[in-house]
Design a protein around this motif. Structure first.
Motif, PDB file in Angstrom:
ATOM      1  N   ILE A 195       0.842  -1.197   0.000  1.00  0.00           N
ATOM      2  CA  ILE A 195       0.000   0.000   0.000  1.00  0.00           C
ATOM      3  C   ILE A 195       0.877   1.246   0.000  1.00  0.00           C
ATOM      4  CG2 ILE A 195      -1.611   1.384   1.392  1.00  0.00           C
ATOM      5  CD1 ILE A 195      -2.897  -1.206   2.335  1.00  0.00           C
ATOM      6  N   ARG A 196       0.541   2.180  -0.888  1.00  0.00           N
ATOM      7  CA  ARG A 196       1.249   3.459  -0.953  1.00  0.00           C
ATOM      8  C   ARG A 196       0.422   4.521  -0.248  1.00  0.00           C
ATOM      9  NH1 ARG A 196       5.250   4.285  -5.041  1.00  0.00           N
ATOM     10  NH2 ARG A 196       5.820   2.319  -6.066  1.00  0.00           N
ATOM     11  N   MET A 197       1.092   5.365   0.486  1.00  0.00           N
ATOM     12  CA  MET A 197       0.408   6.416   1.232  1.00  0.00           C
ATOM     13  C   MET A 197       0.711   7.781   0.622  1.00  0.00           C
ATOM     14  SD  MET A 197       1.081   4.948   5.102  1.00  0.00           S
ATOM     15  CE  MET A 197       0.152   6.282   5.864  1.00  0.00           C
ATOM     16  N   LYS A 198      -0.244   8.682   0.765  1.00  0.00           N
ATOM     17  CA  LYS A 198      -0.074  10.021   0.198  1.00  0.00           C
ATOM     18  C   LYS A 198       1.028  10.785   0.936  1.00  0.00           C
ATOM     19  CE  LYS A 198      -4.845  10.640  -1.390  1.00  0.00           C
ATOM     20  NZ  LYS A 198      -6.071  11.476  -1.268  1.00  0.00           N
ATOM     21  N   PRO A 199       1.737  11.655   0.221  1.00  0.00           N
ATOM     22  CA  PRO A 199       2.768  12.461   0.887  1.00  0.00           C
ATOM     23  C   PRO A 199       2.173  13.309   2.007  1.00  0.00           C
ATOM     24  CG  PRO A 199       2.956  12.628  -1.498  1.00  0.00           C
ATOM     25  CD  PRO A 199       1.663  11.923  -1.234  1.00  0.00           C
ATOM     26  N   ALA A 200       2.945  13.494   3.060  1.00  0.00           N
ATOM     27  CA  ALA A 200       2.481  14.297   4.195  1.00  0.00           C
ATOM     28  C   ALA A 200       2.401  15.767   3.802  1.00  0.00           C
ATOM     29  CB  ALA A 200       3.419  14.108   5.379  1.00  0.00           C
ATOM     30  N   ARG A 201       1.460  16.473   4.406  1.00  0.00           N
ATOM     31  CA  ARG A 201       1.335  17.910   4.137  1.00  0.00           C
ATOM     32  C   ARG A 201       2.475  18.669   4.815  1.00  0.00           C
ATOM     33  NH1 ARG A 201      -0.387  21.208   8.226  1.00  0.00           N
ATOM     34  NH2 ARG A 201      -1.231  20.181  10.079  1.00  0.00           N
ATOM     35  N   LYS A 314      -6.129   4.418   2.588  1.00  0.00           N
ATOM     36  CA  LYS A 314      -5.644   3.323   3.419  1.00  0.00           C
ATOM     37  C   LYS A 314      -4.259   3.601   4.009  1.00  0.00           C
ATOM     38  CE  LYS A 314      -9.317   0.930   2.424  1.00  0.00           C
ATOM     39  NZ  LYS A 314     -10.394   0.756   3.434  1.00  0.00           N
ATOM     40  N   ILE A 315      -4.039   3.024   5.175  1.00  0.00           N
ATOM     41  CA  ILE A 315      -2.743   3.078   5.845  1.00  0.00           C
ATOM     42  C   ILE A 315      -2.007   1.781   5.562  1.00  0.00           C
ATOM     43  CG2 ILE A 315      -1.596   3.143   8.104  1.00  0.00           C
ATOM     44  CD1 ILE A 315      -3.993   4.710   9.159  1.00  0.00           C
ATOM     45  N   ASN A 316      -0.732   1.872   5.263  1.00  0.00           N
ATOM     46  CA  ASN A 316       0.062   0.655   5.147  1.00  0.00           C
ATOM     47  C   ASN A 316       0.233   0.084   6.558  1.00  0.00           C
ATOM     48  OD1 ASN A 316       2.313  -1.200   4.989  1.00  0.00           O
ATOM     49  ND2 ASN A 316       2.759  -0.337   2.976  1.00  0.00           N
ATOM     50  N   PRO A 317      -0.302  -1.114   6.827  1.00  0.00           N
ATOM     51  CA  PRO A 317      -0.273  -1.649   8.198  1.00  0.00           C
ATOM     52  C   PRO A 317       1.127  -1.803   8.778  1.00  0.00           C
ATOM     53  CG  PRO A 317      -1.750  -2.945   6.807  1.00  0.00           C
ATOM     54  CD  PRO A 317      -0.996  -2.032   5.892  1.00  0.00           C
ATOM     55  N   SER A 344      10.170   0.893  -4.680  1.00  0.00           N
ATOM     56  CA  SER A 344       9.927   2.324  -4.887  1.00  0.00           C
ATOM     57  C   SER A 344       8.937   2.905  -3.872  1.00  0.00           C
ATOM     58  CB  SER A 344       9.397   2.568  -6.312  1.00  0.00           C
ATOM     59  OG  SER A 344       8.164   1.891  -6.511  1.00  0.00           O
ATOM     60  N   ASN A 345       8.528   2.093  -2.900  1.00  0.00           N
ATOM     61  CA  ASN A 345       7.575   2.541  -1.890  1.00  0.00           C
ATOM     62  C   ASN A 345       8.349   3.030  -0.659  1.00  0.00           C
ATOM     63  OD1 ASN A 345       5.260   3.106  -0.500  1.00  0.00           O
ATOM     64  ND2 ASN A 345       4.681   0.968  -0.137  1.00  0.00           N
ATOM     65  N   HIS A 346       8.242   4.299  -0.352  1.00  0.00           N
ATOM     66  CA  HIS A 346       9.006   4.882   0.755  1.00  0.00           C
ATOM     67  C   HIS A 346       8.072   5.146   1.936  1.00  0.00           C
ATOM     68  CE1 HIS A 346      12.504   5.360  -1.834  1.00  0.00           C
ATOM     69  NE2 HIS A 346      11.682   5.832  -2.768  1.00  0.00           N
ATOM     70  N   LEU A 347       8.292   4.401   3.018  1.00  0.00           N
ATOM     71  CA  LEU A 347       7.417   4.477   4.181  1.00  0.00           C
ATOM     72  C   LEU A 347       8.078   5.141   5.380  1.00  0.00           C
ATOM     73  CD1 LEU A 347       5.941   0.845   4.043  1.00  0.00           C
ATOM     74  CD2 LEU A 347       4.805   2.955   3.324  1.00  0.00           C
ATOM     75  N   LEU A 348       9.348   5.500   5.248  1.00  0.00           N
ATOM     76  CA  LEU A 348      10.094   5.967   6.414  1.00  0.00           C
ATOM     77  C   LEU A 348       9.444   7.170   7.082  1.00  0.00           C
ATOM     78  CD1 LEU A 348      12.593   5.685   8.209  1.00  0.00           C
ATOM     79  CD2 LEU A 348      13.828   7.169   6.606  1.00  0.00           C
ATOM     80  N   MET A 349       9.125   8.193   6.311  1.00  0.00           N
ATOM     81  CA  MET A 349       8.576   9.404   6.904  1.00  0.00           C
ATOM     82  C   MET A 349       7.194   9.150   7.511  1.00  0.00           C
ATOM     83  SD  MET A 349      10.994  11.406   6.738  1.00  0.00           S
ATOM     84  CE  MET A 349      10.120  12.764   7.517  1.00  0.00           C
ATOM     85  N   HIS A 350       6.398   8.307   6.863  1.00  0.00           N
ATOM     86  CA  HIS A 350       5.098   7.966   7.447  1.00  0.00           C
ATOM     87  C   HIS A 350       5.280   7.198   8.748  1.00  0.00           C
ATOM     88  CE1 HIS A 350       3.010   9.302   3.844  1.00  0.00           C
ATOM     89  NE2 HIS A 350       3.814   8.552   3.098  1.00  0.00           N
ATOM     90  N   ALA A 351       6.260   6.305   8.789  1.00  0.00           N
ATOM     91  CA  ALA A 351       6.488   5.491   9.987  1.00  0.00           C
ATOM     92  C   ALA A 351       7.005   6.323  11.150  1.00  0.00           C
ATOM     93  CB  ALA A 351       7.474   4.369   9.669  1.00  0.00           C
ATOM     94  N   MET A 352       7.660   7.450  10.854  1.00  0.00           N
ATOM     95  CA  MET A 352       8.170   8.287  11.937  1.00  0.00           C
ATOM     96  C   MET A 352       7.039   8.886  12.777  1.00  0.00           C
ATOM     97  SD  MET A 352      11.391   8.234  12.264  1.00  0.00           S
ATOM     98  CE  MET A 352      11.518   9.619  13.406  1.00  0.00           C
ATOM     99  N   ALA A 353       5.848   9.023  12.204  1.00  0.00           N
ATOM    100  CA  ALA A 353       4.732   9.594  12.966  1.00  0.00           C
ATOM    101  C   ALA A 353       4.351   8.704  14.148  1.00  0.00           C
ATOM    102  CB  ALA A 353       3.540   9.843  12.047  1.00  0.00           C
ATOM    103  N   PRO A 354       4.001   7.422  13.924  1.00  0.00           N
ATOM    104  CA  PRO A 354       3.720   6.581  15.092  1.00  0.00           C
ATOM    105  C   PRO A 354       4.956   6.324  15.942  1.00  0.00           C
ATOM    106  CG  PRO A 354       3.674   5.279  13.069  1.00  0.00           C
ATOM    107  CD  PRO A 354       3.741   6.715  12.660  1.00  0.00           C
TER     108      PRO A 354
END
Length: 375
Positions: A195-201, A314-317, A344-354
C-alpha cells in the motif's frame, strides 16, 4: 610465600565465580554484536564493556563496585539510580526529533497509542507471575521499547530490579531488526505491505513551535508523573524548532546526549554483577520483555488494519509496528520490510509519525503507572 598467598587472595582470580565468568561472556557478546552486526553500537558497546568491568571480583572494603558507597562507579551509577540520566536523554531526543510527520497526519498518533498495549498486557502477565504491582509496572514498560523510560520508572518503583530491566529493555531495542519483521510479515498480506500512502502535508513553523508547549501541557496534565520526561522532551524540541537557540539545541542533540549515553550505558552494564543479576526474576523479566515487545508490534499492525476498515485513504499496516518508541530503528525496519515488496515505496517518513508518538505514549504510560503506584 605468605605475601604471595595474601596477594593471590586479593586478585580477581581468587574471587571469580562461574556467574561472573558467564556475565563477562555476555558482555563480550554485546560488544561483538555492536561491532560485527552493528546492533545499536552506541548502547550495546558501553553496556557490554560495563558488564565486563562490573563482574571483575574486587576485594571487600576497597570501594570499587557500583554497589559500594563512596566508589567512583557508585557516583556514576547515581545518575541511573536516582533517575537523572533518562530526562537528559529525553532532552537530546527532543532536540533531534521532527514531529512534522505526526502533526501532518494526526490519525497516525493512534498507532503509537495502540502499540502501548504491550505495556499493559505485560503488566497483567507480571502480576499473574507473582511480581508486586510496583515491580510488575516497571517490567511492563519494557514493552514500550524505551530504555530511558524503563530505567526512570524502575529507579522509582523497582530499584531492586533496575539492572535486569535496563539490560532487557536495551537488548530488545537493539534486536528491533530481528524481532519485528517476522511479526509484521505474519500479520499482513503482500497486498497490504505494498500500500502506498499520500505524501504528508507541509507543517508550518507556527505549528512546530506551538506543539511542544501544547503537547507538554496535555501530557503532563494527563500524567503528572511524566513531567520530568515530557518536560525535557518538549523543551529540547522547542530549542530546535524555535530557531533562535540553535547552539543549545546542537549541544543537547550531540555532546550532551553522547556524554549521558556513555555514562548511562557503562554504569548500567557495571551494575550487572552476577551476585545481584543472576536470579530467577531476571529470567522472567527477559521472557516478559520479549513477549511485551512482540505484543506491542502486533498491536500496532493490527490496529492499522482495523483503521483501514473505516478509511478511504488506506494506511500501510506495516507502519503500525513503528508505534513502539525505538526511534528511529522501528521506522527504518518498516522502510526495509516495505521495500522488500516494492522497492519504490518509501514508508520511512510515514512510519516516523507513530514512532515519535510511541515515545510520548510510553512516557505517558510510565507517568500514569508511577502516579497510581507511588507510595
Amino acid at each position: 610465600m605468605d605475601v604471595l598467598a595474601a596477594y593471590f587472595t586479593s586478585t580477581g582470580f581468587a574471587g571469580m565465580t562461574w556467574g561472573n565468568a558467564a556475565m563477562i561472556a555476555v558482555g563480550a557478546t554485546f560488544i561483538a554484536l555492536s561491532i560485527v552486526k552493528n546492533y545499536e553500537p552506541l548502547l550495546l558497546l558501553p553496556i557490554g564493556f560495563g558488564m565486563i568491568v562490573g563482574n571483575i571480583p574486587t576485594p571487600p572494603g576497597m570501594q570499587l563496585s557500583v554497589y559500594e558507597p563512596g566508589s567512583v562507579l557508585s557516583y556514576i551509577y547515581y545518575g541511573v539510580r536516582q533517575g537523572i540520566f533518562p530526562p537528559l536523554i529525553f532532552l537530546g531526543i527532543g532536540a533531534m526529533t521532527d514531529f512534522s510527520t505526526m502533526l501532518s497526519s494526526p490519525r497516525l498518533v493512534l498507532l503509537g497509542a495502540a502499540a502501548q498495549a504491550g505495556i499493559f498486557l505485560t503488566l497483567l502477565g507480571a502480576l499473574w507471575l507473582g511480581f508486586p504491582a510496583e515491580e510488575a509496572a516497571s517490567i511492563a514498560i519494557i514493552g514500550g521499547a524505551d530504555g530511558p523510560t524503563a530505567i526512570f520508572l524502575s529507579a522509582k518503583l523497582a530499584p531492586r530490579l533496575l539492572g535486569a530491566i535496563a539490560i532487557s529493555a536495551y537488548s530488545y531495542m537493539a534486536l528491533v531488526p530481528v524481532i519485528q519483521p517476522p511479526v509484521m510479515k505474519l500479520l499482513t498480506t503482500r497486498a497490504e505491505r505494498r500500500i502506498r500512502m499520500k505524501p504528508a502535508r507541509t507543517v508550518s513553523r507556527r505549528e512546530k513551535i506551538l506543539f511542544p508547549v501544547g503537547g507538554f501541557l496535555i501530557t503532563s496534565l494527563i500524567a503528572p508523573g511524566a513531567v520530568p520526561l515530557m518536560g525535557m522532551l518538549f523543551f529540547g524540541n522547542l530549542l530546535k524548532e524555535s530557531l533562535v537557540t540553535e547552539r543549545l539545541a546542537a549541544t543537547a542533540r550531540t555532546s550532551l546526549i553522547d556524554i549521558v549515553t556513555i555514562l548511562l550505558g557503562f554504569s548500567v552494564g557495571a551494575s550487572t554483577q552476577a551476585q545481584t543479576f543472576l536470579r530467577h526474576e531476571s529470567v522472567l523479566i527477559f521472557a516478559l520483555g520479549a513477549a511485551s515487545f512482540v505484543v506491542a508490534t502486533a498491536a500496532g499492525v493490527l490496529f492499522a488494519k482495523f483503521m483501514n476498515l473505516f478509511l478511504k485513504d488506506k494506511i500501510n499496516p506495516l507502519i503500525g509496528a513503528a508505534g513502539v518508541s525505538a526511534v528511529p530503528d522501528s521506522a527504518r525496519v518498516v522502510q526495509a520490510v516495505g521495500r522488500e515488496e516494492d522497492s519504490s515505496n518509501h514508508l520511512l517518513m510515514h512510519a516516523m509519525a507513530p514512532n515519535v508518538a510511541g515515545v510520548i505514549g510510553s512516557a505517558v504510560a510510565a507517568g500514569i503507572l508511577w502516579s497510581v503506584l507511588a507510595k
